[in-house]
Design a protein around this motif. Structure first.
Motif, PDB file in Angstrom:
ATOM      1  N   ARG A 168      34.873  49.484  33.219  1.00 37.31           N
ATOM      2  CA  ARG A 168      34.091  48.242  32.755  1.00 37.31           C
ATOM      3  C   ARG A 168      34.781  46.920  32.929  1.00 37.31           C
ATOM      4  N   VAL A 169      34.198  45.858  33.166  1.00 32.22           N
ATOM      5  CA  VAL A 169      35.146  44.800  33.616  1.00 32.22           C
ATOM      6  C   VAL A 169      34.744  43.838  32.252  1.00 32.22           C
ATOM      7  N   ALA A 170      35.843  43.476  32.047  1.00 33.28           N
ATOM      8  CA  ALA A 170      35.866  42.290  30.974  1.00 33.28           C
ATOM      9  C   ALA A 170      35.920  41.183  31.003  1.00 33.28           C
ATOM     10  N   GLN A 171      36.467  40.784  32.426  1.00 31.78           N
ATOM     11  CA  GLN A 171      36.324  39.255  32.663  1.00 31.78           C
ATOM     12  C   GLN A 171      36.352  39.137  34.116  1.00 31.78           C
ATOM     13  N   ILE A 172      35.820  38.105  34.574  1.00 31.36           N
ATOM     14  CA  ILE A 172      35.770  37.528  35.876  1.00 31.36           C
ATOM     15  C   ILE A 172      36.281  36.388  36.001  1.00 31.36           C
ATOM     16  N   TRP A 175      36.896  33.095  38.288  1.00 30.54           N
ATOM     17  CA  TRP A 175      36.694  32.577  39.488  1.00 30.54           C
ATOM     18  C   TRP A 175      37.236  31.359  39.678  1.00 30.54           C
ATOM     19  N   GLU A 176      38.246  30.937  38.851  1.00 29.07           N
ATOM     20  CA  GLU A 176      38.738  29.483  38.907  1.00 29.07           C
ATOM     21  C   GLU A 176      39.311  29.124  40.238  1.00 29.07           C
ATOM     22  N   GLY A 177      39.220  27.977  40.542  1.00 29.59           N
ATOM     23  CA  GLY A 177      39.987  27.501  41.996  1.00 29.59           C
ATOM     24  C   GLY A 177      39.149  27.808  43.003  1.00 29.59           C
ATOM     25  N   ALA A 178      39.977  28.023  44.204  1.00 29.94           N
ATOM     26  CA  ALA A 178      39.283  28.038  45.562  1.00 29.94           C
ATOM     27  C   ALA A 178      40.025  29.461  46.127  1.00 29.94           C
ATOM     28  N   GLY A 179      41.094  29.820  45.360  1.00 30.08           N
ATOM     29  CA  GLY A 179      41.646  31.418  45.922  1.00 30.08           C
ATOM     30  C   GLY A 179      41.020  32.611  45.654  1.00 30.08           C
ATOM     31  N   GLU A 180      41.555  33.426  45.614  1.00 33.33           N
ATOM     32  CA  GLU A 180      41.128  34.835  45.073  1.00 33.33           C
ATOM     33  C   GLU A 180      40.646  35.064  43.739  1.00 33.33           C
ATOM     34  N   LEU A 181      39.856  35.737  43.486  1.00 30.41           N
ATOM     35  CA  LEU A 181      39.023  36.010  42.077  1.00 30.41           C
ATOM     36  C   LEU A 181      39.966  37.037  41.545  1.00 30.41           C
ATOM     37  N   LYS A 182      40.104  37.085  40.089  1.00 28.71           N
ATOM     38  CA  LYS A 182      40.673  38.169  39.527  1.00 28.71           C
ATOM     39  C   LYS A 182      39.946  38.603  38.295  1.00 28.71           C
ATOM     40  N   LEU A 183      39.858  40.086  38.409  1.00 29.04           N
ATOM     41  CA  LEU A 183      38.917  40.762  37.410  1.00 29.04           C
ATOM     42  C   LEU A 183      39.932  41.651  36.633  1.00 29.04           C
ATOM     43  N   ARG A 184      39.540  41.556  35.333  1.00 25.98           N
ATOM     44  CA  ARG A 184      40.421  42.194  34.323  1.00 25.98           C
ATOM     45  C   ARG A 184      39.360  43.263  33.730  1.00 25.98           C
ATOM     46  N   TRP A 197      38.470  46.588  31.001  1.00 23.41           N
ATOM     47  CA  TRP A 197      38.643  46.878  29.531  1.00 23.41           C
ATOM     48  C   TRP A 197      39.955  47.708  29.344  1.00 23.41           C
ATOM     49  N   ASN A 198      40.208  48.253  30.463  1.00 23.23           N
ATOM     50  CA  ASN A 198      41.522  49.252  30.250  1.00 23.23           C
ATOM     51  C   ASN A 198      42.704  48.470  30.656  1.00 23.23           C
ATOM     52  N   GLY A 199      42.585  47.220  30.871  1.00 20.10           N
ATOM     53  CA  GLY A 199      43.869  46.326  31.094  1.00 20.10           C
ATOM     54  C   GLY A 199      44.158  46.166  32.463  1.00 20.10           C
ATOM     55  N   GLU A 200      43.734  46.949  33.425  1.00 18.01           N
ATOM     56  CA  GLU A 200      43.854  46.898  34.912  1.00 18.01           C
ATOM     57  C   GLU A 200      43.318  45.620  35.491  1.00 18.01           C
ATOM     58  N   ILE A 201      44.268  45.005  36.260  1.00 15.14           N
ATOM     59  CA  ILE A 201      43.995  43.617  36.919  1.00 15.14           C
ATOM     60  C   ILE A 201      43.546  44.001  38.442  1.00 15.14           C
ATOM     61  N   LEU A 202      42.318  43.435  39.039  1.00 16.70           N
ATOM     62  CA  LEU A 202      42.183  43.676  40.302  1.00 16.70           C
ATOM     63  C   LEU A 202      41.915  42.057  40.932  1.00 16.70           C
ATOM     64  N   THR A 203      42.092  41.956  42.327  1.00 17.86           N
ATOM     65  CA  THR A 203      41.911  40.860  42.896  1.00 17.86           C
ATOM     66  C   THR A 203      40.743  40.984  44.166  1.00 17.86           C
ATOM     67  N   ALA A 204      40.182  39.868  44.231  1.00 23.98           N
ATOM     68  CA  ALA A 204      39.187  39.869  45.431  1.00 23.98           C
ATOM     69  C   ALA A 204      38.850  38.482  46.018  1.00 23.98           C
TER      70      ALA A 204
END
Length: 484
Positions: free
Chosen positions: A236-240, A242-251, A253-260
């Motif tokens: 389950r994604v807690a936050q997306i 999308w600030e700036g122009a670079g990669e997006l960061k997804l957090r 609910w278990n605390g894991e951070i992903l980038t896209a």
């Protein structure tokens, strides 16, 4: 070469672009499979539930399967679902089942076929066709047209006409997904697919369509085909961000951070309403927020009752409830008040031992707060109140709870008069958030973002393909255009 040219032409390709899709409903699966077929390699679906499918949820029940969510393929022509399955002998046309419905009053009086054949067409014909647009609500339009025609009839029983019309409106709400027809816009732009509106999956279930999209192996129920290794459940994604122009960061609910590099968000409109203020950083543009506020996701729930033998007489395949006014007033003061919004019950096609019922709106949401024992008690009271014959106690009972689930918060979407006032609609929900170079960074798909087929699986599927094609077009454009 400009910065835009360097960013798109050198740094990322179909082989290296990282794409995260949020949600594995039909929109998410359609987007992911399409992207993989187009040559994208790094595609990941994050799914909050412990299963794929979203609002398609086929489960084993009784002698076969039942669909807790999407159940019908609505129409044949220009329907991408039907086009996919029509030659595979896995669906059946339902035909005119509405003509077999029994209308029973709360005094156990059966409305005569003659009176039904007089009044029901007036209600059906009061509904506008796809080409009609009008100011105000669908409820206003249908009510005015119905009573204009009833008033032309000599010696019609207006009490029964009122009861049948109220039943008809609740039935239509189960199609629209609304609490009532007065919150449905007269400018919906929905396009009906011609053909049987209730094509049925019989003993296969709607999950069959998803398995076809994924090209899953028939003899391996858990095989995800093209998506093997591309789906992460219970994420389950807690936050997306999308600030700036670079990669997006997804957090998560278990605390894991992903980038896209790209995120395609396919969560339901109900989830967007509940969570958009906390889910997206920075906040979404005002136009998209207006769409989220103006469109609505209603609640339609189901009941499944399994009996040891077919529970209804052969000439009673389905029945709808008509409430006498005095009984309705008494009901509203009782603990069973919520059954007012139960539209009716019918035998499940291909499963004659099953009764399936439907409930809409605010009462459907209240029903979700009750225990299964309390719900069944209310339904059996309803049967005793209306039916001129006894139904045995079911050996098994199941109800859905689409609103309570935080990963859905409802059933399917519709356009409202508020959306008209805000000058918004699915087009604003669809609009991707792009960088200054036109690169799609945060995209949106799902049935609510369909301009013409919202509330349907074929609409959701089309939006998934739409967003996949958007990325494919971006990576396939002529790179010479980005040179200076």
């Amino acid at each position: 070469m400009s910065a835009c040219g360097l960013s798109s032409a050198v740094l990322k390709t179909r082989q290296t672009a990282r794409i995260v899709i949020i949600g594995s409903g039909p929109a998410g699966i359609a987007a992911a499979t399409r992207l993989l077929e187009q040559g994208f390699k790094n595609v990941t679906i994050l799914e909050a539930e412990n299963r794929i499918g979203g609002r398609i949820n086929t489960i084993p029940f009784a002698d076969s399967v039942v669909d807790l969510g999407a159940q019908w393929c609505h129409g044949e022509e220009n329907n991408v679902v039907y086009e996919k399955v029509k030659d595979l002998s896995i669906v059946q046309k339902t035909g005119d089942i509405e003509s077999t419905v029994k209308f029973i009053r709360s005094n156990r009086q059966l409305v005569s076929d003659e009176l039904v054949s007089t009044l029901r067409p007036l209600a059906d014909n009061a509904m506008p066709d796809d080409s009609v647009e009008f100011e105000g609500s669908l409820g206003d339009y249908v009510t005015n047209r119905f009573w204009q025609e009833v008033n032309k009839l000599p010696n019609v029983d207006r009490k029964v006409a009122t009861e049948l019309f109220e039943s008809f409106k609740k039935y239509e709400c189960s199609y629209e997904g609304s609490d009532h027809l007065f919150e449905v816009s007269g400018q919906g732009h929905y396009e009906t697919c011609k053909g049987d509106p209730l094509v049925h999956w019989c003993d296969k279930g709607y999950k069959t369509f998803l398995r076809l999209l994924m090209n899953s192996k028939e003899d391996q129920p858990e095989d995800l085909g093209l998506l093997n290794g591309h789906v992460e459940l219970n994420k389950r994604v807690a936050q997306i961000n999308w600030e700036g122009a670079g990669e997006l960061k997804l957090r998560c609910w278990n605390g894991e951070i992903l980038t896209a590099d790209h995120v395609i968000c396919t969560v339901s409109l109900g989830v967007l309403k509940d969570q958009h203020e906390s889910l997206f950083v920075p906040a979404l543009p005002e136009a998209k927020v207006r769409a989220i506020k103006g469109l609505k996701l209603g609640t339609v729930n189901k009941f499944f009752l399994e009996y040891t033998a077919p529970p209804l007489p052969k000439d009673w395949p389905s029945f709808n409830f008509l409430w006498l006014e005095r009984d309705l007033q008494e009901l509203r003061g009782s603990k069973y008040f919520w059954v007012e919004s139960v539209t009716g019950f019918h035998i499940v096609l291909c499963q004659p031992r099953l009764l399936e019922g439907w409930i809409i709106g605010e009462h459907a949401r209240y029903m979700e707060t009750l225990t299964e024992e309390e719900v069944l008690e209310g339904l059996e009271w309803l049967f005793r109140k209306f039916l001129p014959f006894d139904l045995p106690h079911p050996q098994r009972f199941l109800r859905t709870q689409w609103h309570s689930n935080p990963n859905f918060r409802g059933s399917y979407s519709f356009r409202t008069p508020l959306a008209d006032e805000l000058r918004t609609g699915p087009w604003d929900l669809e609009a991707p958030l792009v960088d200054v170079c036109g690169k799609p960074r945060l995209q949106f798909a799902g049935e609510a973002s369909s301009k013409t087929h919202y509330s349907t699986v074929h609409g959701a599927t089309e939006t998934g393909w739409r967003e996949a094609d958007r990325l494919n077009e971006y990576y396939g454009r002529d790179k010479k255009t980005s040179q200076i």
